[in-house]
Design a protein around this motif. Structure first.
Motif, mmCIF file in Angstrom:
data_model
loop_
_atom_site.group_PDB
_atom_site.id
_atom_site.type_symbol
_atom_site.label_atom_id
_atom_site.label_comp_id
_atom_site.label_asym_id
_atom_site.label_seq_id
_atom_site.Cartn_x
_atom_site.Cartn_y
_atom_site.Cartn_z
ATOM 1 N N SER A 3 -21.762 32.875 -52.036
ATOM 2 C CA SER A 3 -22.332 32.408 -53.304
ATOM 3 C C SER A 3 -21.413 32.811 -54.458
ATOM 4 C CB SER A 3 -23.719 33.001 -53.520
ATOM 5 O OG SER A 3 -23.633 34.354 -53.936
ATOM 6 N N ILE A 4 -21.630 32.194 -55.595
ATOM 7 C CA ILE A 4 -20.853 32.557 -56.788
ATOM 8 C C ILE A 4 -21.087 34.018 -57.148
ATOM 9 C CG2 ILE A 4 -22.587 31.756 -58.442
ATOM 10 C CD1 ILE A 4 -20.151 30.730 -60.135
ATOM 11 N N PHE A 5 -22.293 34.531 -56.877
ATOM 12 C CA PHE A 5 -22.575 35.942 -57.159
ATOM 13 C C PHE A 5 -21.796 36.862 -56.229
ATOM 14 C CE2 PHE A 5 -27.049 34.600 -58.768
ATOM 15 C CZ PHE A 5 -26.490 34.088 -59.927
ATOM 16 N N LEU A 87 -33.868 29.020 -57.638
ATOM 17 C CA LEU A 87 -33.431 27.694 -57.201
ATOM 18 C C LEU A 87 -31.982 27.394 -57.575
ATOM 19 C CD1 LEU A 87 -36.618 25.662 -58.193
ATOM 20 C CD2 LEU A 87 -35.989 26.519 -55.926
ATOM 21 N N GLU A 88 -31.453 28.071 -58.572
ATOM 22 C CA GLU A 88 -30.141 27.730 -59.110
ATOM 23 C C GLU A 88 -28.984 28.159 -58.205
ATOM 24 O OE1 GLU A 88 -32.224 30.255 -62.312
ATOM 25 O OE2 GLU A 88 -32.334 30.001 -60.173
ATOM 26 N N VAL A 89 -29.065 29.368 -57.666
ATOM 27 C CA VAL A 89 -28.004 29.921 -56.822
ATOM 28 C C VAL A 89 -28.682 30.514 -55.585
ATOM 29 C CG1 VAL A 89 -26.179 31.679 -56.674
ATOM 30 C CG2 VAL A 89 -26.554 30.455 -58.826
ATOM 31 N N PRO A 90 -28.185 30.229 -54.391
ATOM 32 C CA PRO A 90 -28.825 30.736 -53.177
ATOM 33 C C PRO A 90 -28.499 32.207 -52.909
ATOM 34 C CG PRO A 90 -26.929 29.433 -52.569
ATOM 35 C CD PRO A 90 -27.066 29.333 -54.070
ATOM 36 N N HIS A 91 -28.806 33.045 -53.889
ATOM 37 C CA HIS A 91 -28.571 34.485 -53.803
ATOM 38 C C HIS A 91 -29.606 35.106 -54.736
ATOM 39 C CE1 HIS A 91 -25.251 37.779 -53.477
ATOM 40 N NE2 HIS A 91 -26.395 38.360 -53.795
ATOM 41 N N ASP A 104 -37.699 32.083 -76.040
ATOM 42 C CA ASP A 104 -36.436 32.671 -75.589
ATOM 43 C C ASP A 104 -36.295 32.656 -74.072
ATOM 44 O OD1 ASP A 104 -35.568 33.164 -78.177
ATOM 45 O OD2 ASP A 104 -36.281 35.240 -78.190
ATOM 46 N N ILE A 105 -37.385 32.520 -73.343
ATOM 47 C CA ILE A 105 -37.322 32.515 -71.882
ATOM 48 C C ILE A 105 -37.693 31.140 -71.324
ATOM 49 C CG2 ILE A 105 -39.656 33.363 -71.382
ATOM 50 C CD1 ILE A 105 -38.140 35.341 -69.362
ATOM 51 N N ASN A 106 -37.496 30.119 -72.136
ATOM 52 C CA ASN A 106 -37.748 28.731 -71.743
ATOM 53 C C ASN A 106 -36.474 28.190 -71.081
ATOM 54 O OD1 ASN A 106 -38.093 25.983 -71.539
ATOM 55 N ND2 ASN A 106 -38.788 25.702 -73.648
ATOM 56 N N PHE A 107 -36.500 28.051 -69.766
ATOM 57 C CA PHE A 107 -35.315 27.643 -69.017
ATOM 58 C C PHE A 107 -34.994 26.156 -69.143
ATOM 59 C CE2 PHE A 107 -35.968 31.782 -67.274
ATOM 60 C CZ PHE A 107 -34.712 32.210 -66.903
ATOM 61 N N THR A 108 -35.838 25.393 -69.808
ATOM 62 C CA THR A 108 -35.547 23.966 -69.987
ATOM 63 C C THR A 108 -34.747 23.700 -71.254
ATOM 64 O OG1 THR A 108 -37.625 23.521 -71.172
ATOM 65 C CG2 THR A 108 -37.642 23.298 -68.760
ATOM 66 N N ARG A 109 -34.626 24.682 -72.112
ATOM 67 C CA ARG A 109 -33.870 24.460 -73.353
ATOM 68 C C ARG A 109 -32.367 24.586 -73.104
ATOM 69 N NH1 ARG A 109 -34.791 29.726 -77.163
ATOM 70 N NH2 ARG A 109 -32.705 30.444 -76.762
ATOM 71 N N PRO A 110 -31.557 24.052 -73.999
ATOM 72 C CA PRO A 110 -30.101 24.127 -73.824
ATOM 73 C C PRO A 110 -29.613 25.580 -73.782
ATOM 74 C CG PRO A 110 -30.673 22.572 -75.560
ATOM 75 C CD PRO A 110 -31.932 23.288 -75.191
ATOM 76 N N LYS A 111 -28.651 25.821 -72.922
ATOM 77 C CA LYS A 111 -28.066 27.156 -72.791
ATOM 78 C C LYS A 111 -27.014 27.367 -73.876
ATOM 79 C CE LYS A 111 -30.346 27.458 -68.905
ATOM 80 N NZ LYS A 111 -31.205 26.314 -68.939
#
Length: 130
Positions: A3-5, A87-91, A104-111
């Motif tokens: 994984s990327i991690f 769901l984003e990274v399999p780690h 601030d913890i809304n994962f649908t907003r732009p990063k």
């Protein structure tokens, strides 16, 4: 394939690491919701948090607590929010997000798109508080 991690853990790719021990590592999210958004990861590559052995899950949470306290000391926020989505990274990873508002913890907003220099400065502030 790692994984990327795992690649960050193995120093194959760069990461803004704020804390590390023999089992866990914490580093800045490079596409954060807010400044100071940190990912806490076990070094053992496991996809799903509830597949971790009990001692690893407990240790991950205790390590995350230590990092959250450092974020709280070094980043202006009301408190540090916690999210596990998986769901984003399999780690397995825990998001620690400095909060001033619920949004601030809304994962649908732009990063945010931060420069490497700003990420490095934020990482140093948190690392200094660990």
């Amino acid at each position: 394939m790692a994984s990327i991690f795992t690649k960050i853990i193995n120093r194959e790719i760069p990461g803004h690491i704020v804390a590390e021990d023999e089992n866990y590592i914490a580093f800045l999210d490079i596409q954060p919701l807010v400044r100071g958004h940190v990912l806490v990861v076990p070094k053992q590559e496991v996809d799903y948090i509830f597949d971790l052995e009990d001692d690893m899950l407990a240790g991950l949470n205790l390590f995350a607590k230590k990092v959250a306290k450092a974020i709280d000391k070094s980043i202006r926020c009301t408190r540090v929010g916690v999210a596990v989505i998986g769901l984003e990274v399999p780690h397995v990873h825990i998001h620690l997000v400095p909060l001033r508002t619920m949004d601030d913890i809304n994962f649908t907003r732009p990063k945010l798109k931060l420069e490497q220099e700003e990420l490095a400065e934020i990482a140093e502030r948190i690392k200094g508080a660990v």
